[in-house]
Design a protein around this motif. Structure first.
Motif: not given
Length: 107
Positions: A39-43, A47-48, A51
């Motif tokens: 799981i990777t958070f993006f904005f 990559v964000n 977080i």
């Protein structure tokens, strides 16, 4: 109708990914672990780092509520709303050293 079918398909895939596989053809009864997630958070397509990262994990719990605001159904019986809650468990131990080595947003 198509949206309700798509939601049910997603739920079924997640339930399958969270469950182990029974293997009985090797002279015993063994479990093959559930699927592993990255799981990777993006904005804004990047990559964000605001977080903290999530290491490889397994889907530990999936909870489906077909009536989050009270029961209502379409003409075919499909629920009007569906709420899904997922709980993941990281496979690696998170300790101070691993947290210090994470790439973080510089403020």
């Amino acid at each position: 109708r198509a949206e309700a079918a798509a939601v049910q398909k997603i739920i079924n895939k997640l339930r399958k990914a969270a469950a182990p596989t029974k293997q009985t053809d090797v002279g015993g009864f063994f479990f093959i672990p559930p699927s592993v997630f990255d799981i990777t958070f993006f904005f804004n397509r990047q990559v964000n780092y605001s977080i903290p990262p999530i290491r490889q994990c397994v889907l530990q719990t999936i909870t489906v509520n077909y009536a989050p605001n009270g029961w209502a159904a379409m003409n075919d019986g499909s629920p009007v709303q569906t709420s899904i809650s997922l709980s993941f468990r990281e496979l690696d131990l998170v300790d101070r050293t691993s947290i210090q080595s994470e790439k973080q947003l510089s403020i």
